[in-house]
Structure formats: structure tokens, C-alpha cells
Design an enzyme around this catalytic site. Sequence first.
Site, PDB file in Angstrom:
ATOM      1  N   TYR A  37       0.873  -1.163   0.000  1.00 25.76           N
ATOM      2  CA  TYR A  37       0.000   0.000   0.000  1.00 25.76           C
ATOM      3  C   TYR A  37       0.916   1.221   0.000  1.00 25.76           C
ATOM      4  CZ  TYR A  37      -4.560   2.133   0.361  1.00 25.76           C
ATOM      5  OH  TYR A  37      -5.698   2.854   0.085  1.00 25.76           O
ATOM      6  N   LYS A  92     -21.082 -20.199 -10.351  1.00 26.19           N
ATOM      7  CA  LYS A  92     -20.202 -20.222 -11.522  1.00 26.19           C
ATOM      8  C   LYS A  92     -18.804 -19.736 -11.146  1.00 26.19           C
ATOM      9  CE  LYS A  92     -20.490 -20.657 -16.101  1.00 26.19           C
ATOM     10  NZ  LYS A  92     -21.446 -21.367 -16.954  1.00 26.19           N
ATOM     11  N   ASP A 160     -23.322 -19.885 -22.041  1.00 23.45           N
ATOM     12  CA  ASP A 160     -24.542 -20.622 -22.409  1.00 23.45           C
ATOM     13  C   ASP A 160     -24.535 -20.984 -23.884  1.00 23.45           C
ATOM     14  OD1 ASP A 160     -26.077 -20.182 -19.789  1.00 23.45           O
ATOM     15  OD2 ASP A 160     -25.507 -18.163 -20.378  1.00 23.45           O
ATOM     16  N   GLY A 194     -32.367 -21.251 -29.312  1.00 22.98           N
ATOM     17  CA  GLY A 194     -31.950 -20.135 -28.469  1.00 22.98           C
ATOM     18  C   GLY A 194     -30.437 -20.027 -28.483  1.00 22.98           C
ATOM     19  N   ASN A 286     -32.449 -29.351 -18.720  1.00 28.91           N
ATOM     20  CA  ASN A 286     -32.100 -29.643 -17.330  1.00 28.91           C
ATOM     21  C   ASN A 286     -33.092 -29.035 -16.354  1.00 28.91           C
ATOM     22  OD1 ASN A 286     -30.316 -31.096 -15.801  1.00 28.91           O
ATOM     23  ND2 ASN A 286     -28.605 -29.706 -16.074  1.00 28.91           N
TER      24      ASN A 286
END
Lengths: 381, 381
Positions: A37, A92, A160, A194, A286
Amino acid sequence: MKNLKKAALSAHKKYKGKLNVVSKVPLKTVKDMSLFYTPGVAEPCKEIAKKKELAYEYTSKGHTIAVVTDGSAVLGLGNIGTLAGLPVMEGKAALFKEFGNVDAVPICLDTQDTEEIIEAVKLIAPSFGGINLEDISAPRCFEVEERLIKELDIPVFHDDQHGTAIVCLAGLINALKVVKKKKDKVRTVISGAGAAGMAIAKLLMKYGLKDIILVDSRGSIYDKRQGLNDIKKKMAKLTNRKKIKGGLKEVLDGADIFIGVSQPNVATKEMIASMNDGAIVFAMSNPDPEIRPKDAKAGGAAVIATGRSDYPNQINNVLVFPGIFKGALEARASKITDKMKIAAAEALAKLVKTPTANKVIPGVFHKGVAEAVAKAVKKFA
Amino acid sequence: MKNLKKAALSAHKKYKGKLNVVSKVPLKTVKDMSLFYTPGVAEPCKEIAKKKELAYEYTSKGHTIAVVTDGSAVLGLGNIGTLAGLPVMEGKAALFKEFGNVDAVPICLDTQDTEEIIEAVKLIAPSFGGINLEDISAPRCFEVEERLIKELDIPVFHDDQHGTAIVCLAGLINALKVVKKKKDKVRTVISGAGAAGMAIAKLLMKYGLKDIILVDSRGSIYDKRQGLNDIKKKMAKLTNRKKIKGGLKEVLDGADIFIGVSQPNVATKEMIASMNDGAIVFAMSNPDPEIRPKDAKAGGAAVIATGRSDYPNQINNVLVFPGIFKGALEARASKITDKMKIAAAEALAKLVKTPTANKVIPGVFHKGVAEAVAKAVKKFA
């Protein structure tokens, strides 16, 4: 299932979320503080101000990604809102760390507007080495991803879409070996148009599958079908060259591969029976698949995979996303290309030494998966 | 100092940043996966979709904040850019965890536009329990903070303003005891009218100091001085009632307290000598103070504090920010009020049992600081 639901709720409550942000440097003495720091920290700041790339040397940027959602398509739950998606984003992120040693930060965006999503991700991008888009609904997710890939200099990956496509391709590579068919000679039917369905279709074509038919809730997609959105219009020109019309029943007749990324129970034993011998059935909806494995088997399917852990051949993205980002970050890739995706699928398939009907894909806890995927990705970065 | 610089660079390089994002839940078995990821994770999602507040039960939101910068005022380095500020943000986040057990995520925004900063923070707010603004330059920081406090339902705190003000007040409470003066009878001169100077002036007034003079690079601020920006105009009406004009030299004559949050070496031994007996000098410019302690002492200062660890009385924000957020998060406060700030300063001051000239503030590693500050904050939340 009822017990699992209760157990999941109380486990989430017990731990109060799944993530901690911890210091990896010592901060126990005045000297530690002056190194990490003030005043010492000014030195890496000044170096990075001179040369941006040094952020990869002096900060956590190079091993940290954002897991970004708008909450519009969370699991199979749909548009439940961004905050309600947080348990998934944390899960995730926890998996990214556990399997790929990638540090991941959940970001739940307070908007479902395409432009605002793009703008927000661009504004927060500097401190991250990559962006994993998650649970954003189609067709918006396509534009969000495309624009961010173009406008950012770090890898952007909608899991996805591409995670699902890569793990699916890996399973198919081995399934084709089991049934002794060639990739350029098979007909594939994809139920669901999709995010996942589109990405699977594109990746299979890149890999060399030539005859693909996409099916949405209104039936098969073909060139000039009325009312298609832009992305479906584009895909209609690249798939279903024979313009076969009708529902799943009609298009599965004579097909070799069925891939389900749609709704539970849309396929029947009879439909599977109408497929060619050596039929491959990946029913990945799912938790309830497009057809139950025992019905697919009764219909004569030779290889069956689902998204579930309680049947053989679980098609699970966790086999892919940690390694993809691990590799991309280690290579400091600015993009995740189709070549990298195919290399990842091939590397994953190869981890199964002798593919059989009940073993076309490694298990989730198979050792070295993320490392193998990362290595393949780096090779093509 | 040269050695420290080299050591700081190589320490940053060795660790490649300061943070890891780790899982606090087990993910070693199929059962773990089904509890914390699919299908179990759907349950907390559904609960939060029904009732937003449950995010504090089922996710990390309640113990996680964002440390947000635009890189416009990093340390004493100025506008070095957002990415170059990342080592400081990571250091801050590491200190949040180490001292307050608060999980903090650095967010370096790719903009220095007020509206875009506000918009970006609002868009990413859902997954966080609080926002720590950091190293954003004045006067923009005032509007950014004010708007975010108004428009968000989680605490927003600009540490460069209020962290500095609180720790400064804590030191002054004890320094006034040492010199046996009353808060409502002293004249205070603040050198520097940026983020810290303004916040210190406001907090000291709230605490009960009545005679305060702010000094910027053009001299003392007084009502109707030409060319003042909005915030300075407002402060000009509340401070320097006698409209004393001139530079530091003129206003320090007869003052009791000097607070420096400005530039190195702006004050001289002679100026300190012109102050009243029992002068308190907090020269907090870092790493080089407004006046060196030995010169302040030669000028007759009774209590001297700096921002440095190698002199007595280090005025260091780390005594404040971890406890402030720890308390605000534990109380689920939606705002951090002036009462909470004053309570924090008083609690911090009280940790020094018997204040002396060389001990008006606890050391950085004093045990229980964050807990004491958090407790005080919670009491007024």
C-alpha cells in the site's frame, strides 16, 4: 428432489453466499503495508500508467474475470431478475476457481437493455482479464456478445452458447466413434434455437457436420420461413438445405443425431425409433431432459447423453469454461476463436481413452480436464 | 526510498496482484455440485426472486462491496488513468479483508465522465452490499457521491473524503485533550479544499468546531471570493465568518489547529510559530507532509501528526474504512450518516486510553480497531 431443495436452501443460508475476496499478499507489518500500500504501491501504478500491458504483471487483472448477467434467462427459470441470478453467478465463479484457478467476480447488471448491458461491461472492463456472459436471453445475447468481442481487447465468452457447444461437440466426437459414423455424412437435428442451439449449430458446421436442422417452438427452421428474427434468418440460409418442414417428428425421421437444448419431454420413443440405426441422442434440457434415457433406449438410441449427473454421459459446461478462460488468460488472448473452441472440444474428447456408449465424455471430477482444455486453447491463441 | 520502490515493484510482480476470489463452499463431490450449483442453486434464486432482501441470506452480497475508481486522483499521482489505479484499488480491497473481514472487489471504470460514473455504479450495484468510491478527483467526486447516495439503497462512501475526515477528527479529539482546549473555542485552518479538505471541514463543523478557514491554491476561501466553484461557494458561506483574506501565512496567525491535505512543504516553521500556544499540526500530505515534523516542532507545535508510519501519530484511513463498512453491512444500513461518522471517530479516539502528544491516534495494527468502529457505526445505523 424435495430433500435436495431444502438442503440447498439451508446450505446457502449457512454459508451466506459462496465467495470470499482474499488478500494473497502479507499485510501483517508496517513494512508489508509500505510495500503493498502507500507509499510502495505508487510504483506499479506509475509503471502501468506508462505501459498498460504491465497491468498483467503487477495486478490481478491477468487471472480475474467478470461473470456478467442481466438475469433474463437464469437456468431454466427464465427472466427472474438480475439479483435472483446472483446465486448462480456465485456458483459459476466458485467453479471457475475450483476447476480452473480462475478468479471470477459476479456482476449482476441492473438492466436488461442491450445497449446498457454493452455500455456497462465496457465501463467495468479495465480491471478484468476477460468477460464471461451468463444467463442472458436470446436473441439479445448474440448482439451483446458480438459487440463486446468487437469493442473490447479482452476475451468475451457467452458460456450458455459456446461452453454448451464445445462440450456437446466433444461428446459427439466420441459418440460418432462409438457408432462408427463420419462427421460429414450425418444428419443432425437440434431442438431449441436459443443461445445454446444456435451456437451448437454454428460450431458443428465449423467442425465439418454438413446437414443440420434447427427446430424451434414453431417447427423446423428453413429459408424464407415467415416471422424469423435476424439470427434465425441467417441460420436458415446455412442449415436445412432441403427445406424439410414440420415438427420434431417430421425432421427426426432419418436423422442420425438428436440434440436437445429446449424443453422437457418434447421427444418420444417413436421419434427416436424413426431415426437411422446407431442414433445419437443428447437430451440436455435440465433437470428434465427432452426424452428420458430409458425411452430413448427403448426407441433404439445407441448413445445417450443428458445434462444430469445421475445418468451416464453428463454434458456439463463445467468441463469447458474453467479451461477456456484459464487458457485464454494464460495466453493473453484477446479473443476466443472457433479454432480454439474446436481444439478445446477435441482435447476434451481425447481424455476418454476408449469411448463407449456409456462413456463419451469425461466426468466432471475427471483429473486434468481444465489443464487439457487450457493447453489446447493456448495452442491456437 | 529507492530500495523501497524496487522492493515494491518486485513484490507486486512476484504475487501478480493482491487478490484472489475463492469459494467458501465445498465443491468436491457430485452432491456438493448439486447443492451449490444445478439443480439445487435454483432454490435460493427462486426465493430471492420472490423477496429481494433474501439476497442478504443466500448470497455474498451482504459482505461484499465494490471499490470503484475512475483513476482521476490516484494517491498523490493525480490523473494517471483508471487501469494505473488498479494496484491501489487491490491494496484497498486487501486491507478491507485483512482489517474488517469485508470482501471487496476493485472496479476500475473506463470513464471520467460524472454521469457515466454514476450510471455504471448504478448498473453494477445489485450484487454488492456497498460502494466505496476511491481516488475520484474533486469537485466531480462530490456530485458522484451525492447522487449515488440518493439513488441507491446501499451505503456509498467516498473514503478520500470521509475516511480521512473521520480519522482526522479522531486524532483531533485526543489532541484537544492533550492541549486542554475546547472544540468550540478553537480556530482551525485547513490547507487544501479538495475532497479531503471539504469533508474534514464539514465533519468538524458537525462535531462542533465553529471557526474554520479553508485555504486553496489561491488563498483563503471566503464568501463572495471571485471564481469559486459551487461547492466552494457553499462552504464559503459556512466557514471563515470574519472573511480573513490572504495565504496560509495570514490565516495561520492566531490559529489553534493546522490541517494539511494539500501539498508538501507549503508551511514553514515561522507560520507555525505564529499560531496560538498549544498548536496542533496535522500535516497529512503523503508521502511528504506540508511541513516536516521537526520544523513544526521548532515552530512550537504541541501535537504533530502526519500520514507517515515513520513518525508518531499516523493519520491513516485504514483505521476507519474497514470498520465503517463492516458496521454498515452488519447493520444493513442503507446510508452512512454524519452521526455514524462522528460515532466512529469517537470510538477510534477512545481506543487511546491516555492521549499524549505522541499518541493521539491508535497505531494501524492496534487490536480491535475495526470492531470498535463497526460497533459505533451499528449503534447509529
